[in-house]
Every structure is written in C-alpha cells, then in structure tokens.
Motif scaffolding. Structure first.
Motif, PDB file in Angstrom:
ATOM      1  N   ILE A 175       4.994  -5.463-106.160  1.00  0.00           N
ATOM      2  CA  ILE A 175       5.277  -5.859-107.543  1.00  0.00           C
ATOM      3  C   ILE A 175       5.656  -7.334-107.593  1.00  0.00           C
ATOM      4  O   ILE A 175       5.249  -8.088-108.488  1.00  0.00           O
ATOM      5  CB  ILE A 175       6.400  -4.990-108.145  1.00  0.00           C
ATOM      6  N   VAL A 176       6.429  -7.771-106.602  1.00  0.00           N
ATOM      7  CA  VAL A 176       6.844  -9.182-106.538  1.00  0.00           C
ATOM      8  C   VAL A 176       5.681 -10.074-106.132  1.00  0.00           C
ATOM      9  O   VAL A 176       5.651 -11.254-106.441  1.00  0.00           O
ATOM     10  CB  VAL A 176       8.018  -9.339-105.540  1.00  0.00           C
ATOM     11  N   GLY A 177       4.700  -9.495-105.453  1.00  0.00           N
ATOM     12  CA  GLY A 177       3.560 -10.282-104.998  1.00  0.00           C
ATOM     13  C   GLY A 177       3.561 -10.527-103.510  1.00  0.00           C
ATOM     14  O   GLY A 177       2.830 -11.396-103.019  1.00  0.00           O
ATOM     15  N   GLY A 178       4.391  -9.771-102.783  1.00  0.00           N
ATOM     16  CA  GLY A 178       4.475  -9.967-101.342  1.00  0.00           C
ATOM     17  C   GLY A 178       5.164 -11.275-101.003  1.00  0.00           C
ATOM     18  O   GLY A 178       5.908 -11.832-101.810  1.00  0.00           O
ATOM     19  N   ILE A 179       4.904 -11.785 -99.795  1.00  0.00           N
ATOM     20  CA  ILE A 179       5.501 -13.058 -99.373  1.00  0.00           C
ATOM     21  C   ILE A 179       4.445 -13.927 -98.706  1.00  0.00           C
ATOM     22  O   ILE A 179       3.404 -13.442 -98.262  1.00  0.00           O
ATOM     23  CB  ILE A 179       6.680 -12.855 -98.396  1.00  0.00           C
ATOM     24  N   THR A 180       4.722 -15.212 -98.659  1.00  0.00           N
ATOM     25  CA  THR A 180       3.894 -16.153 -97.910  1.00  0.00           C
ATOM     26  C   THR A 180       4.665 -16.527 -96.658  1.00  0.00           C
ATOM     27  O   THR A 180       5.760 -17.089 -96.743  1.00  0.00           O
ATOM     28  CB  THR A 180       3.582 -17.401 -98.744  1.00  0.00           C
ATOM     29  N   TYR A 181       4.082 -16.228 -95.504  1.00  0.00           N
ATOM     30  CA  TYR A 181       4.823 -16.318 -94.238  1.00  0.00           C
ATOM     31  C   TYR A 181       4.025 -17.088 -93.199  1.00  0.00           C
ATOM     32  O   TYR A 181       2.803 -16.919 -93.082  1.00  0.00           O
ATOM     33  CB  TYR A 181       5.109 -14.906 -93.741  1.00  0.00           C
ATOM     34  N   THR A 182       4.723 -17.941 -92.446  1.00  0.00           N
ATOM     35  CA  THR A 182       4.096 -18.694 -91.362  1.00  0.00           C
ATOM     36  C   THR A 182       4.820 -18.367 -90.060  1.00  0.00           C
ATOM     37  O   THR A 182       5.940 -18.851 -89.829  1.00  0.00           O
ATOM     38  CB  THR A 182       4.169 -20.211 -91.618  1.00  0.00           C
TER      39      THR A 182
ATOM     40  N   GLY B 237       1.441 -20.313 -86.643  1.00  0.00           N
ATOM     41  CA  GLY B 237       1.324 -21.472 -87.529  1.00  0.00           C
ATOM     42  C   GLY B 237       0.450 -21.257 -88.737  1.00  0.00           C
ATOM     43  O   GLY B 237       0.332 -22.154 -89.582  1.00  0.00           O
ATOM     44  N   ASP B 238      -0.185 -20.119 -88.875  1.00  0.00           N
ATOM     45  CA  ASP B 238      -1.049 -19.849 -90.029  1.00  0.00           C
ATOM     46  C   ASP B 238      -0.237 -19.403 -91.239  1.00  0.00           C
ATOM     47  O   ASP B 238       0.582 -18.475 -91.144  1.00  0.00           O
ATOM     48  CB  ASP B 238      -2.063 -18.752 -89.688  1.00  0.00           C
ATOM     49  N   LEU B 239      -0.456 -20.052 -92.363  1.00  0.00           N
ATOM     50  CA  LEU B 239       0.178 -19.641 -93.621  1.00  0.00           C
ATOM     51  C   LEU B 239      -0.544 -18.399 -94.125  1.00  0.00           C
ATOM     52  O   LEU B 239      -1.742 -18.442 -94.416  1.00  0.00           O
ATOM     53  CB  LEU B 239       0.093 -20.769 -94.653  1.00  0.00           C
ATOM     54  N   THR B 240       0.184 -17.296 -94.213  1.00  0.00           N
ATOM     55  CA  THR B 240      -0.445 -16.010 -94.510  1.00  0.00           C
ATOM     56  C   THR B 240       0.267 -15.294 -95.644  1.00  0.00           C
ATOM     57  O   THR B 240       1.494 -15.246 -95.689  1.00  0.00           O
ATOM     58  CB  THR B 240      -0.403 -15.102 -93.259  1.00  0.00           C
ATOM     59  N   ASN B 241      -0.524 -14.767 -96.563  1.00  0.00           N
ATOM     60  CA  ASN B 241       0.037 -13.934 -97.628  1.00  0.00           C
ATOM     61  C   ASN B 241       0.138 -12.495 -97.121  1.00  0.00           C
ATOM     62  O   ASN B 241      -0.879 -11.901 -96.733  1.00  0.00           O
ATOM     63  CB  ASN B 241      -0.848 -13.994 -98.871  1.00  0.00           C
ATOM     64  N   LEU B 242       1.348 -11.949 -97.140  1.00  0.00           N
ATOM     65  CA  LEU B 242       1.575 -10.600 -96.622  1.00  0.00           C
ATOM     66  C   LEU B 242       1.844  -9.630 -97.765  1.00  0.00           C
ATOM     67  O   LEU B 242       2.701  -9.884 -98.623  1.00  0.00           O
ATOM     68  CB  LEU B 242       2.759 -10.592 -95.658  1.00  0.00           C
ATOM     69  N   SER B 243       1.142  -8.523 -97.767  1.00  0.00           N
ATOM     70  CA  SER B 243       1.381  -7.459 -98.743  1.00  0.00           C
ATOM     71  C   SER B 243       2.573  -6.635 -98.301  1.00  0.00           C
ATOM     72  O   SER B 243       3.092  -6.783 -97.179  1.00  0.00           O
ATOM     73  CB  SER B 243       0.147  -6.565 -98.852  1.00  0.00           C
TER      74      SER B 243
END
Length: 304
Positions: A147-154, A176-182
């Motif tokens: 609902i929040v949209g997950g997180i962006t994690y490196t 080091g990869d910027l990744t959107n996590l569900s």
C-alpha cells in the motif's frame, strides 16, 4: 401555651448555632483538603495540572509489538514500534526470533505461550512497557508494505538466494544496485540467509525496511486515508489485544504527524552477541541505550 412558645424560641435560638457549626466544618474540610493537595504536589505524588502551566498537556506514548507469524504458526521476527507524539518520533526496534530471554529464544517462548508470553518476554528483555501486541500474517505484512509502495533499497553486498519453491521467491540483487522492493521481496530478505553476517543482517534489514516504510507515509495523502485500512489488515486473523478504541486514539496523533510532513521513524537495532546461529543475547550496553531512548521520547518523565 407558654411552654410551647418557650420551646419554639429555644429551637430558633439553636438554628444559628447549628448553621455556624456547619459552615465552620465546611471551611475546615476545605483548608485540610487544600493542604493535602499541596503536600501531594510538593512530594511529586500527583502532577501540577494548572491550566496556565508552560508544560501544557502531554500526549501519551504507545509501544506496540508487531510479531510476524508464518503460515505454520512459527514466529519469524518481531518489531516494537514506539510512537512518541511529543518528541515527534517513531522508534523502530527489530527483534530477532532468536533473541534469548532467560533460557529460551523468542521463537520458543511464542510457541509455548503465544503472544501474551512473547509480549512479557520482550518487555522484560529490553526493559520496556508494551501497551499492545499484534500478530501479523505474511500476507498482512506484504499487503501493508505494498500500500505504501514498498521501499527503494541499495544493498552494500550482493543479496542472492535461489528458492526451491518457484522463481517468485528467488532473490538476486547485485551490490550497489538501487532496487525497488515489493512487500513480498522485503519479507523474503527479512528471513532468507542472504547476508554475510547471517541472522544479524536480517534483523538490521527488518529495522531498515520498517523505518523506510513508515517514513514513506508522509509522501502521500493516500496513506492518511488508509490508516483505517492498515489497522484492519494488521488485526484481521490476528492474535491481538489492540482494540479499535485504542487505535482511534493513536490515529489522531499519527495523522497530526503526517500533516506536518515529518519523517519521524528511526531504527534502534539491538546489539549483542550471537552465541551461535540460533541464539542472540542482548548486551547490557544496548539495554542502557533503550533506557536513554525511553527518557528522550517520554511525554513528561522517564518510563519506569
């Protein structure tokens, strides 16, 4: 007749005396009451509630234990979330299921006594008060995160795990990869052995993920509109003592914090020693840090 007149006169003469006596007693009781109130305030038994006090009315704090329990009824991990409206902070403390309390891990305690025993063990281990507890299913955790949209994690290391179930449960994220996590990916990383430091890495990631999710709340009004939805998701099919009345009280403070566009969440990750891969003992130094945090975020005085 003369005797009757004398009797009436005597009763009239006694009436003012009784009235004086009554008024004297009222004044005496009032004075005694004021002296007692003054003494109680002087010795700190009760607080000073003067309306013109500079301190103002203090908001309460809320410590809620969220425990993720998998489909087999096994404790996966837990998080204590402390909402401190006066300090404008939300403290996130991840708790590994392998944290030791006495001679048992939190997982073993939950298996033996459910959420009630788990709440007591977490409170005693960290020296805090837990106001409410909520058990979360995997689906509830994932749905709330989505609902929040997950997180962006490196990640600062490669996270890799090949599941035996299906491709949706695989993890492959280069360092080091910027990744959107569900929500689903967040849950998997919380439990999979993908970190070099083992389960300690999972605990740290849980603290990071929940902190990022809460701080993402302020990005959209959709989140404020979904507070009721979050509560319903969390408490559906849950072992919980978090009533709707308690939630509604807390909701008013959460909405106020969201209206201020704050990013109030901070992670407080437990420190200690892993005696083996399945036993984590919290250090005394970290327990001191918890007590400092309680004082810094208490509405008026340090939590006992």
């Amino acid at each position: 007749m003369a005797q009757t007149k004398a009797h009436k006169k005597k009763r009239r003469s006694q009436a003012p005396i009784a009235l004086v006596y009554f008024i004297t007693m009222i004044i005496f009781l009032f004075v005694i009451g004021m002296l007692a109130l003054y003494a109680l305030r002087e010795f700190g038994v009760i607080g000073n509630d003067d309306s013109d006090s500079d301190a103002g009315i203090k908001s309460p704090v809320y410590n809620t234990l969220f425990a993720r329990v998998n489909s087999k009824g096994v404790l996966a991990d837990a998080t204590v979330i402390r909402v401190a409206p006066d300090a404008k902070k939300i403290i996130i403390m991840p708790v590994s299921a392998f944290t030791v309390s006495g001679s048992q891990t939190m997982r073993e305690i939950h298996e033996e006594g459910g959420m009630v025993k788990l709440e007591a063990a977490v409170a005693e281990t960290f020296g805090i008060t837990i106001d409410n507890y909520v058990s979360l299913t995997n689906d509830a955790f994932e749905n709330a995160a989505d609902i929040v949209g997950g997180i962006t994690y490196t990640p600062d290391e490669e996270l890799y795990y090949l599941s035996q179930d299906n491709d949706e449960n695989d993890i492959a994220i280069p360092s080091g990869d910027l990744t959107n996590l569900s929500g689903h990916q967040i849950r998997l990383i919380c439990q999979y052995p993908v970190f070099k430091e083992g389960r300690n890495g999972n605990m740290k990631f849980l603290g990071t993920a929940v902190t990022m999710l809460i701080n993402a709340f302020q990005q959209t009004n959709i989140t404020k509109d979904n507070l009721d939805n979050f509560y319903n998701i969390f408490t559906a099919n849950s072992d919980t003592d978090w009533t709707s009345a308690q939630y509604k009280e807390e909701k008013s403070y959460l909405k106020d914090m969201l209206d201020q566009n704050l990013t109030p969440a901070e992670a407080l990750v437990p420190e200690g020693e892993w005696t083996d891969d399945s036993h984590f003992k919290v250090s005394d130094k970290f327990k001191e840090s918890v007590q400092t945090m309680l004082k810094d975020t208490a509405p008026s005085a340090a939590e006992k």
